[in-house]
Design a protein around this motif. Structure first.
Motif, PDB file in Angstrom:
ATOM      1  N   LEU A 148       0.849  -1.190   0.000  1.00 36.04           N
ATOM      2  CA  LEU A 148       0.000   0.000   0.000  1.00 36.04           C
ATOM      3  C   LEU A 148       0.888   1.244   0.000  1.00 36.04           C
ATOM      4  N   VAL A 149       0.546   2.203  -0.866  1.00 39.15           N
ATOM      5  CA  VAL A 149       1.243   3.487  -0.888  1.00 39.15           C
ATOM      6  C   VAL A 149       0.304   4.515  -0.276  1.00 39.15           C
ATOM      7  N   LEU A 150       0.696   5.072   0.864  1.00 44.07           N
ATOM      8  CA  LEU A 150      -0.152   6.014   1.602  1.00 44.07           C
ATOM      9  C   LEU A 150       0.400   7.423   1.494  1.00 44.07           C
ATOM     10  N   ALA A 151      -0.477   8.371   1.192  1.00 40.88           N
ATOM     11  CA  ALA A 151      -0.138   9.791   1.303  1.00 40.88           C
ATOM     12  C   ALA A 151      -0.788  10.298   2.581  1.00 40.88           C
ATOM     13  N   TRP A 152      -0.012  10.934   3.439  1.00 36.73           N
ATOM     14  CA  TRP A 152      -0.553  11.361   4.738  1.00 36.73           C
ATOM     15  C   TRP A 152      -0.150  12.791   5.074  1.00 36.73           C
ATOM     16  N   ILE A 153      -1.026  13.432   5.818  1.00 38.81           N
ATOM     17  CA  ILE A 153      -0.790  14.804   6.299  1.00 38.81           C
ATOM     18  C   ILE A 153      -1.283  14.862   7.737  1.00 38.81           C
ATOM     19  N   ALA A 154      -0.516  15.515   8.599  1.00 42.78           N
ATOM     20  CA  ALA A 154      -0.879  15.558  10.014  1.00 42.78           C
ATOM     21  C   ALA A 154      -1.987  16.560  10.320  1.00 42.78           C
ATOM     22  N   ASP A 155      -2.004  17.698   9.608  1.00 42.53           N
ATOM     23  CA  ASP A 155      -2.938  18.769   9.996  1.00 42.53           C
ATOM     24  C   ASP A 155      -3.992  19.053   8.927  1.00 42.53           C
ATOM     25  N   ALA A 156      -4.179  18.133   7.989  1.00 47.00           N
ATOM     26  CA  ALA A 156      -5.179  18.345   6.936  1.00 47.00           C
ATOM     27  C   ALA A 156      -5.595  16.984   6.380  1.00 47.00           C
ATOM     28  N   THR A 157      -6.634  17.020   5.524  1.00 45.66           N
ATOM     29  CA  THR A 157      -7.107  15.796   4.884  1.00 45.66           C
ATOM     30  C   THR A 157      -6.698  15.808   3.421  1.00 45.66           C
ATOM     31  N   PRO A 158      -5.851  14.854   3.003  1.00 48.54           N
ATOM     32  CA  PRO A 158      -5.444  14.839   1.594  1.00 48.54           C
ATOM     33  C   PRO A 158      -6.602  14.419   0.700  1.00 48.54           C
ATOM     34  N   PRO A 159      -6.657  14.919  -0.529  1.00 44.62           N
ATOM     35  CA  PRO A 159      -7.710  14.506  -1.466  1.00 44.62           C
ATOM     36  C   PRO A 159      -7.531  13.033  -1.837  1.00 44.62           C
ATOM     37  N   THR A 160      -8.583  12.436  -2.401  1.00 41.11           N
ATOM     38  CA  THR A 160      -8.551  11.001  -2.668  1.00 41.11           C
ATOM     39  C   THR A 160      -7.786  10.636  -3.935  1.00 41.11           C
ATOM     40  N   GLY A 161      -7.739  11.487  -4.925  1.00 44.41           N
ATOM     41  CA  GLY A 161      -7.040  11.162  -6.162  1.00 44.41           C
ATOM     42  C   GLY A 161      -5.533  11.084  -5.950  1.00 44.41           C
ATOM     43  N   ARG A 162      -4.868  10.160  -6.665  1.00 49.36           N
ATOM     44  CA  ARG A 162      -3.430   9.953  -6.487  1.00 49.36           C
ATOM     45  C   ARG A 162      -2.633  11.232  -6.710  1.00 49.36           C
ATOM     46  N   ALA A 175       0.228  -4.649   3.237  1.00 48.85           N
ATOM     47  CA  ALA A 175      -1.139  -4.590   3.745  1.00 48.85           C
ATOM     48  C   ALA A 175      -1.285  -5.340   5.062  1.00 48.85           C
ATOM     49  N   ALA A 176      -0.659  -6.533   5.171  1.00 54.74           N
ATOM     50  CA  ALA A 176      -0.786  -7.335   6.390  1.00 54.74           C
ATOM     51  C   ALA A 176      -0.196  -6.630   7.600  1.00 54.74           C
ATOM     52  N   SER A 177       0.752  -5.724   7.375  1.00 52.29           N
ATOM     53  CA  SER A 177       1.395  -5.006   8.479  1.00 52.29           C
ATOM     54  C   SER A 177       0.759  -3.645   8.739  1.00 52.29           C
ATOM     55  N   ALA A 178      -0.146  -3.225   7.879  1.00 52.21           N
ATOM     56  CA  ALA A 178      -0.766  -1.905   8.008  1.00 52.21           C
ATOM     57  C   ALA A 178      -1.843  -1.924   9.085  1.00 52.21           C
ATOM     58  N   ALA A 179      -2.167  -0.752   9.602  1.00 53.47           N
ATOM     59  CA  ALA A 179      -3.248  -0.630  10.577  1.00 53.47           C
ATOM     60  C   ALA A 179      -4.561  -1.091   9.949  1.00 53.47           C
ATOM     61  N   PRO A 180      -5.453  -1.728  10.720  1.00 53.32           N
ATOM     62  CA  PRO A 180      -6.710  -2.254  10.158  1.00 53.32           C
ATOM     63  C   PRO A 180      -7.521  -1.226   9.394  1.00 53.32           C
ATOM     64  N   GLU A 181      -7.535   0.012   9.881  1.00 56.10           N
ATOM     65  CA  GLU A 181      -8.363   1.024   9.230  1.00 56.10           C
ATOM     66  C   GLU A 181      -7.823   1.401   7.851  1.00 56.10           C
ATOM     67  N   VAL A 182      -6.548   1.114   7.611  1.00 58.14           N
ATOM     68  CA  VAL A 182      -5.926   1.489   6.345  1.00 58.14           C
ATOM     69  C   VAL A 182      -6.100   0.410   5.282  1.00 58.14           C
ATOM     70  N   ARG A 183      -6.131  -0.865   5.694  1.00 59.82           N
ATOM     71  CA  ARG A 183      -6.059  -1.972   4.740  1.00 59.82           C
ATOM     72  C   ARG A 183      -7.142  -1.913   3.670  1.00 59.82           C
ATOM     73  N   ASP A 184      -8.359  -1.593   4.063  1.00 58.89           N
ATOM     74  CA  ASP A 184      -9.471  -1.596   3.111  1.00 58.89           C
ATOM     75  C   ASP A 184     -10.045  -0.201   2.888  1.00 58.89           C
ATOM     76  N   ALA A 185      -9.239   0.810   3.175  1.00 53.98           N
ATOM     77  CA  ALA A 185      -9.736   2.186   3.055  1.00 53.98           C
ATOM     78  C   ALA A 185     -10.019   2.536   1.596  1.00 53.98           C
ATOM     79  N   THR A 186     -11.138   3.234   1.371  1.00 55.10           N
ATOM     80  CA  THR A 186     -11.487   3.709   0.033  1.00 55.10           C
ATOM     81  C   THR A 186     -11.439   5.232  -0.045  1.00 55.10           C
ATOM     82  N   GLY A 187     -11.101   5.851   1.062  1.00 54.40           N
ATOM     83  CA  GLY A 187     -10.994   7.307   1.115  1.00 54.40           C
ATOM     84  C   GLY A 187     -10.109   7.688   2.280  1.00 54.40           C
ATOM     85  N   PRO A 188     -10.035   8.963   2.636  1.00 51.11           N
ATOM     86  CA  PRO A 188      -9.199   9.405   3.753  1.00 51.11           C
ATOM     87  C   PRO A 188      -9.618   8.744   5.067  1.00 51.11           C
ATOM     88  N   VAL A 189      -8.625   8.313   5.859  1.00 52.65           N
ATOM     89  CA  VAL A 189      -8.907   7.693   7.161  1.00 52.65           C
ATOM     90  C   VAL A 189      -7.948   8.256   8.197  1.00 52.65           C
TER      91      VAL A 189
END
Length: 330
Positions: A217-231, A255-269
């Motif tokens: 899984l390739v995750l884009a993350w931001i601490a103080d905002a919500t990133p948009p869903t498009g790559r 994926a097996a090592s990722a947090a549960p909320e991330v594994r099947d995420a379809t949007g920002p979590v």
């Protein structure tokens, strides 16, 4: 009256006498048990060693199983206490749990927490220690001196024990002798061999059934905002946050090592990265391949599944926990 072969009983008594009089270590005792195990496998011989804390005397007990029960052949050289008195007097000082027919000693269990295993639930890890020890008693693994030296050197490097003084201090802090350390290293090698035997021939099929669990899984993350869903938009938002000096980034994880909320995420979590609360979005999912990176993870998962099956089928009684905690660790 026992139905055991009288020759077996004679040899069992001879063996425990020799072991007790020679103050043999448990690892060597198990090696010397091998001829009895080979000749009478149906009785599943098992050896138990006890060292009295007060006077250092050693006692051995050899367990021989019959359809209706277990025969114990014990020997305690004078002036050592006979085996039944040792158990009656100091039972709770030494024993943590009975796992099937094997008693897990407190020192063995606590050592396992620091020495042998990857992260698991603590109680499951203790049960796993007993299950693996029982398996290795039934199917001993011969460890050469060269293998022991390589494993000991690797463990000392991993713990930062780079000179004799540091090693001595580490052993003293844990109440271990150099012989104890050698036994622990041998156990580590033996567990590795057992893992290889368990997973042999099972990795490819198991991976085919669970392949998506090892996708990257390739995750884009931001601490103080919500990133948009498009790559592209998410990556651009991360880049802008980094330029502004804000906490943001891109993370690759299995994926097996990722947090549960991330594994099947379809949007920002909402999740955490390095202990920091962030909002993340999965911008890519790369199909897994059974390569040099993925194979060790799959082998570990196959072995963990084997252990879980053993736990589910084994009766477990905890000696140091309340009675409502003695249900099997499933």
């Amino acid at each position: 009256m026992s139905n055991l072969d009288p020759v077996l009983l004679d040899e069992a008594l001879t063996l425990v006498r020799e072991l007790a009089n020679g103050r043999v270590g448990l690892r060597d005792a198990r090696k010397r048990l091998a001829p009895l195990r080979d000749r009478w496998p149906q009785v599943d011989p098992a050896i138990v060693r006890d060292e009295e804390t007060a006077d250092g005397s050693v006692s051995f007990d050899l367990l021989l199983r019959e359809p209706a029960g277990t025969v114990s052949v014990a020997y305690s050289p004078a002036p050592a206490l006979p085996w039944p008195l040792r158990g009656a007097i100091r039972h709770s000082d030494h024993h943590l749990a009975r796992i099937g027919t094997r008693t897990l000693r407190v020192g063995e269990a606590l050592t396992a927490l620091d020495f042998l295993w990857f992260d698991h639930d603590v109680l499951a890890r203790l049960v796993d220690t007993g299950l693996v020890a029982a398996e290795l008693e039934q199917h001993p693994v011969e460890v050469t001196d060269a293998e022991l030296q390589v494993a000991a050197d690797a463990y000392r490097r991993a713990k930062g024990l780079l000179d004799p003084a540091a090693t001595t201090r580490w052993l003293t802090e844990r109440g271990l002798s150099t012989e104890d350390f050698a036994d622990l290293v041998a156990d580590t090698v033996a567990v590795g061999r057992l893992r290889e035997a368990v997973v042999a021939g099972r990795v490819a099929d198991w991976f085919a059934r669970h392949r998506s669990s090892f996708d990257t899984l390739v995750l884009a993350w931001i601490a103080d905002a919500t990133p948009p869903t498009g790559r592209e938009a998410a990556l651009a938002a991360v880049a802008a946050a980094v330029r502004d000096g804000r906490a943001a980034g891109v993370l690759r994880t299995v994926a097996a090592s990722a947090a549960p909320e991330v594994r099947d995420a379809t949007g920002p979590v909402a999740t955490t990265v390095a202990g920091m609360a962030v909002t993340a979005v999965v911008v890519a999912r790369e199909p897994a391949e059974l390569d040099a990176t993925t194979r060790p993870l799959v082998e570990r998962a196959v072995f963990d599944e084997w252990l879980a099956d053993r736990r589910a089928a084994t009766d477990v009684e905890w000696f140091w926990l309340s009675r409502d905690r003695t249900a099997p660790a499933r």
